[in-house]
Write an enzyme that holds these catalytic residues in place. Structure first.
Site, mmCIF file in Angstrom:
data_model
loop_
_atom_site.group_PDB
_atom_site.id
_atom_site.type_symbol
_atom_site.label_atom_id
_atom_site.label_comp_id
_atom_site.label_asym_id
_atom_site.label_seq_id
_atom_site.Cartn_x
_atom_site.Cartn_y
_atom_site.Cartn_z
ATOM 1 N N HIS A 1 -8.046 -5.768 0.409
ATOM 2 C CA HIS A 1 -6.626 -4.808 0.973
ATOM 3 C C HIS A 1 -5.955 -5.558 2.006
ATOM 4 C CE1 HIS A 1 -4.296 -1.154 0.084
ATOM 5 N NE2 HIS A 1 -3.978 -1.703 1.238
ATOM 6 N N SER B 1 0.742 -1.225 -0.031
ATOM 7 C CA SER B 1 0.150 0.186 0.211
ATOM 8 C C SER B 1 0.783 1.063 -0.016
ATOM 9 C CB SER B 1 -1.076 0.120 0.816
ATOM 10 O OG SER B 1 -2.132 0.527 1.056
ATOM 11 N N ASP C 1 -9.901 -4.942 -3.956
ATOM 12 C CA ASP C 1 -9.095 -3.906 -3.095
ATOM 13 C C ASP C 1 -10.796 -2.535 -3.777
ATOM 14 O OD1 ASP C 1 -7.396 -1.818 -2.078
ATOM 15 O OD2 ASP C 1 -6.037 -3.297 -2.068
#
Length: 230
Positions: free
Chosen positions: A211, A123, A180
């Site tokens: 995610h 991320s 996600d």
């Protein structure tokens, strides 16, 4: 730079066969998390033990994050807008990238060549890993981009061919979840397309997940690490 000036971090050694520690993986966590997040992944990777590998899991500094109402949390940079354009503080990304370079230099000082160091990031950490690796002046072993996006394409596009040259043939593995809802998969695909258009050769893997990471992904990463750290 002294060890006291480095980013605080966790070190995990994977060395079942008592080999010299001559490989390293620097793995950056996501927004609001910590270096502890990916420590449990190491024994699940199935590394082959041909090399002693030092995993470095740094902790991001705590800063105000605009999209979270200015709340102070662990973050590699400020996120100014949540949308597909992902407006971010590029100067803070560059500053975080320099902190990662300091970790690379610390590994060099311990006898691990840059060409045997992998940068990984999830991320927000992946955005920093992208920027660091694609602008680093020495060849790295690989770049692992997990559920992330290329936040600094404009800045990277201004680099000279010489600045890009060191890692133009860098093994790049992109992994993303098709479900996600934090970093949409479209952003992972966008990074893949941008890199491919500029002559890089990334691989792209998707998983039916949100995610996060999943076991099949971790196993694929482990096989990739065995290759790039060989």
């Amino acid at each position: 730079m002294s060890s006291s000036e480095l980013l605080p971090h966790i070190e995990i050694i994977h060395n079942p066969n008592n080999q010299p520690i001559d490989r390293a993986v620097i793995w950056l966590h996501g927004l609001g998390a910590s270096g502890d997040d990916f420590v449990p992944v190491v024994p699940e990777l199935g590394l082959d033990g041909r090399h002693g590998v030092r995993f470095i899991f740094p902790h991001a500094p705590r800063i105000p994050v605009t999209v979270n109402g200015g709340y102070v949390m662990p973050a590699w940079y400020d996120i100014l807008e949540i949308n597909l354009s992902r407006k971010v503080d590029s100067a803070q990304i560059a500053a975080s990238a320099q902190r990662v370079r300091d970790l690379i230099a610390a590994q060099n000082a311990q006898g691990i060549a840059t060409r045997h160091i992998v940068l990984a990031g999830f991320s927000q950490g992946g955005a920093v890993a992208y920027h660091t690796a694609l602008s680093h002046p020495e060849p790295l072993a690989g770049l692992l981009a997990l559920s992330t996006y290329l936040a600094t394409q404009d800045e990277l596009a201004t680099l000279s061919p010489a600045q890009h040259a060191a890692n133009h043939h860098l093994p790049i593995a992109i992994h993303h979840g098709t479900r996600d809802n934090i970093v949409p998969e479209a952003l992972g695909q966008q990074a893949y397309d941008w890199l491919s258009a500029r002559g890089y050769a990334p691989t792209y893997h998707t998983y039916p997940m949100a995610h996060q990471v999943c076991l099949p992904e971790i196993q694929t990463i482990g096989r990739w690490l065995n290759r790039v750290l060989a």
